[in-house]
Design a protein around this motif. Structure first.
Motif, PDB file in Angstrom:
ATOM      1  N   GLU A   1     -15.034  21.082 -29.922  1.00  0.00           N
ATOM      2  CA  GLU A   1     -14.679  22.019 -30.582  1.00  0.00           C
ATOM      3  C   GLU A   1     -13.713  22.898 -30.940  1.00  0.00           C
ATOM      4  OE1 GLU A   1     -15.639  26.171 -27.093  1.00  0.00           O
ATOM      5  OE2 GLU A   1     -15.330  24.422 -26.607  1.00  0.00           O
ATOM      6  N   LEU A   2     -13.461  23.612 -31.365  1.00  0.00           N
ATOM      7  CA  LEU A   2     -12.699  24.889 -32.289  1.00  0.00           C
ATOM      8  C   LEU A   2     -11.756  25.535 -31.948  1.00  0.00           C
ATOM      9  CD1 LEU A   2     -12.633  23.797 -36.503  1.00  0.00           C
ATOM     10  CD2 LEU A   2     -11.172  22.982 -35.073  1.00  0.00           C
ATOM     11  N   HIS A   3     -10.638  25.874 -30.999  1.00  0.00           N
ATOM     12  CA  HIS A   3     -10.682  27.276 -30.255  1.00  0.00           C
ATOM     13  C   HIS A   3      -9.842  27.728 -31.197  1.00  0.00           C
ATOM     14  CE1 HIS A   3     -12.589  25.540 -26.759  1.00  0.00           C
ATOM     15  NE2 HIS A   3     -11.949  24.580 -27.080  1.00  0.00           N
ATOM     16  N   LEU A   4      -9.995  28.623 -31.730  1.00  0.00           N
ATOM     17  CA  LEU A   4      -9.019  30.114 -33.025  1.00  0.00           C
ATOM     18  C   LEU A   4      -8.792  31.184 -33.028  1.00  0.00           C
ATOM     19  CD1 LEU A   4     -11.688  28.800 -36.041  1.00  0.00           C
ATOM     20  CD2 LEU A   4      -9.609  27.584 -35.429  1.00  0.00           C
ATOM     21  N   GLY A   5      -8.249  30.593 -31.709  1.00  0.00           N
ATOM     22  CA  GLY A   5      -8.148  32.139 -31.041  1.00  0.00           C
ATOM     23  C   GLY A   5      -8.483  33.468 -30.514  1.00  0.00           C
ATOM     24  N   PRO A   6      -8.135  34.845 -30.185  1.00  0.00           N
ATOM     25  CA  PRO A   6      -8.320  36.364 -30.414  1.00  0.00           C
ATOM     26  C   PRO A   6      -8.589  36.743 -31.788  1.00  0.00           C
ATOM     27  CG  PRO A   6      -6.973  36.053 -29.976  1.00  0.00           C
ATOM     28  CD  PRO A   6      -6.261  34.582 -30.080  1.00  0.00           C
TER      29      PRO A   6
ATOM     30  N   ASN B   1      -5.798  22.628 -33.096  1.00  0.00           N
ATOM     31  CA  ASN B   1      -6.918  23.559 -32.297  1.00  0.00           C
ATOM     32  C   ASN B   1      -8.481  23.291 -31.654  1.00  0.00           C
ATOM     33  OD1 ASN B   1      -5.782  25.766 -34.895  1.00  0.00           O
ATOM     34  ND2 ASN B   1      -6.130  27.176 -33.201  1.00  0.00           N
ATOM     35  N   LEU B   2      -8.335  22.058 -32.026  1.00  0.00           N
ATOM     36  CA  LEU B   2      -9.511  20.950 -31.643  1.00  0.00           C
ATOM     37  C   LEU B   2      -8.594  20.617 -30.185  1.00  0.00           C
ATOM     38  CD1 LEU B   2     -12.067  19.241 -32.934  1.00  0.00           C
ATOM     39  CD2 LEU B   2     -11.028  17.534 -33.753  1.00  0.00           C
TER      40      LEU B   2
END
Length: 508
Positions: A188-193, A139-140
């Motif tokens: 940046e971590l993109h961890l979803g909704p 997720n990075l």
């Protein structure tokens, strides 16, 4: 306890396809490592006898429906796997498990050149962004910035549940204008909704690039016009040397090294070349400089000019731009003559003007011209014994030197009076006859004039012999005529006689 959890987990597997009347709230969640977590397990079914939560490290115990809660004050497991189970009245069991993602932002992010040190323009280099202790890596996203411009974005394919160290590499060819720019990377971590709405990016400290490049000169014009009176020097040009390491600069004029701080004068117009050099190379650029100046005169105060010479050859002012020259005589402006005439001698005022000023000069012109005779070639006839005067004069500037060329005689004499030279002949004789040549000469030229002198004899000495000879011939002729007439009359018988003395008296 661990054995019970494993048995429950196996039941979860076997009952995955079966309907289980349990609802998890929430069924999916994203939680930061060490934060509290709470999940409700509920049912609306009437055939549920009891329900509870199980984890590898314990559970909630068997509780009556409709709700049982799993709560952890501080989640310190990277792969938590709790499940909620229900026991139905018929003795069967079913389970449901939440999807839990545990994340951890990086401890820090940094950029390095991996020990390369200063970079050289045109070569390829790698910058490395290290991201320390982060999960989940899949997720990075790492974003690279040059100044404020995004230059690269990278994602990762690793699938890990525990924190790891990872890195991103950016390869590029540095340009000279990169020197002094900062590079940085952001993780940046993109961890979803299901993840947090506002999760801060972790940014590295800036890395300042040092790019070495060959020298050059910028902002240097091709041509510059300056004014002598402004005390302009080469180091006042807007030329800016650039290079890393910073170059040395030398200026040359006509291949000679010069002092760039020296003020330029009117003799210094021309091509100037700057040579810049550092450890990586050298380059040069040229500037043509025109030094303009106000008019001035270097002429004499007196000129001798030959008639018909061009005016432009007399006195020309110096100045740049080329001055406009105006002539004045007797206080009046005059048109520039194409040729000088002999009556143009006099005092003149010259005025020179250009955009930088005005200058004046006074001079006197002396117009020189070759001798000019007032009389044409001539022929002169006199009687022998008469006095003769031959005069010769000529106009010219400078005054002419006049001389006679002739055959000298004891009765001739040459005298000079003013501009006139005279030959005086007393009682001319035949020896004085001939061609007399007058020569007038000055430094401009020479002219000659011819006089032909003819001497006639004395008529009183030769007139009487001629008359007596004619009378004698007349008497003889008359005598012969009378004889002829007498003979003719005799033949006819008639004769007339005339005494000879009477005829002599008649003749005389």
């Amino acid at each position: 306890m661990l054995l019970v959890w494993m048995l429950g987990f196996l039941m979860l597997i076997f009952s995955a396809c079966a309907r289980c009347p349990l609802t998890l709230t929430p069924s999916e969640m994203v939680v930061r490592f060490g934060d509290p977590v709470s999940i409700n397990c509920s049912t609306s079914a009437t055939d549920v006898e009891g329900m509870g939560w199980e984890t590898p490290f314990g559970g909630t115990g068997f509780e009556p429906p409709p709700v049982v809660t799993w709560r952890v004050e501080k989640l310190e497991e990277w792969t938590p796997s709790p499940f909620c189970y229900a026991t139905l009245v018929d003795g069967s069991q079913c389970t449901v498990s939440p999807v839990i993602t545990v994340y951890k932002t990086p401890d820090f992010v940094s950029v390095s050149d991996m020990g390369h040190g200063p970079m050289v323009e045109g070569r390829e280099y790698d910058l490395k962004c290290d991201v320390i202790n982060v999960t989940p890596v899949q997720n990075l996203t790492v974003t690279w910035f040059r100044g404020n411009k995004t230059v690269l974005t990278q994602t990762f394919n690793e699938s890990t549940a525990i924190p790891i160290n990872t890195s991103s590499t950016m390869r590029f060819s540095p340009q000279r204008d990169y020197s002094g720019l900062t590079f940085r990377c952001e993780a940046e971590l993109h961890l979803g909704p299901k993840g947090p709405k506002f999760l801060s990016n972790i940014t590295s400290p800036p890395y300042t690039a040092v790019v070495l490049y060959k020298p050059f000169i910028k902002a240097c014009p091709d041509h510059v016009t300056v004014i002598e009176s402004a005390a302009f020097s080469i180091d006042m040009l807007p030329c800016q040397p650039d290079g890393n390491p910073f170059p040395t600069v030398q200026w040359f004029y006509e291949d000679k090294l010069i002092n760039p701080s020296k003020s330029l004068t009117r003799t210094d117009s021309g091509k100037y070349t700057a040579v810049v050099e550092n450890s990586l190379g050298r380059s040069n650029t040229s500037v043509h400089i025109t030094v303009e100046y106000s008019p001035s005169f270097t002429c004499k105060e007196h000129y001798e000019i030959t008639v018909n010479d061009k005016q432009q050859s007399i006195c020309e002012p110096v100045g740049l731009p080329t001055p406009t020259l105006t002539w004045f005589k007797d206080g009046k402006q005059m048109a520039s003559p194409q040729r000088w005439k002999k009556n143009d001698s006099g005092k003149y005022l010259l005025n020179a003007h250009n955009t930088h000023g005005t200058a004046e000069h006074t001079l006197y012109l002396e117009i020189l011209y070759a001798p000019e005779f007032k009389e044409e070639n001539d022929s002169k006839e006199v009687l022998q014994g008469e006095d003769v005067t031959l005069s010769c004069s000529a106009d010219g500037n400078p005054p002419s030197n006049i001389r006679w060329i002739y055959t000298a005689a004891v009765n001739s004499n040459v005298t000079t009076e003013g501009k006139q030279k005279t030959i005086s002949i007393t009682k001319a004789t035949s020896t004085n006859a001939g061609v007399y040549i007058c020569v007038a000469e000055n430094k401009v030229g020479k002219k000659t004039r011819f006089v032909t002198l003819m001497i006639k004899g004395n008529t009183s000495k030769i007139l009487f012999p001629i008359i007596w000879a004619l009378l004698t011939l007349l008497i003889i002729g008359l005598t012969l005529l009378m004889v002829y007439f007498h003979n003719w009359q005799k033949k006819r018988g008639q004769y007339n006689f005339v005494p000879v003395c009477q005829m002599s008296q008649i003749s005389i």
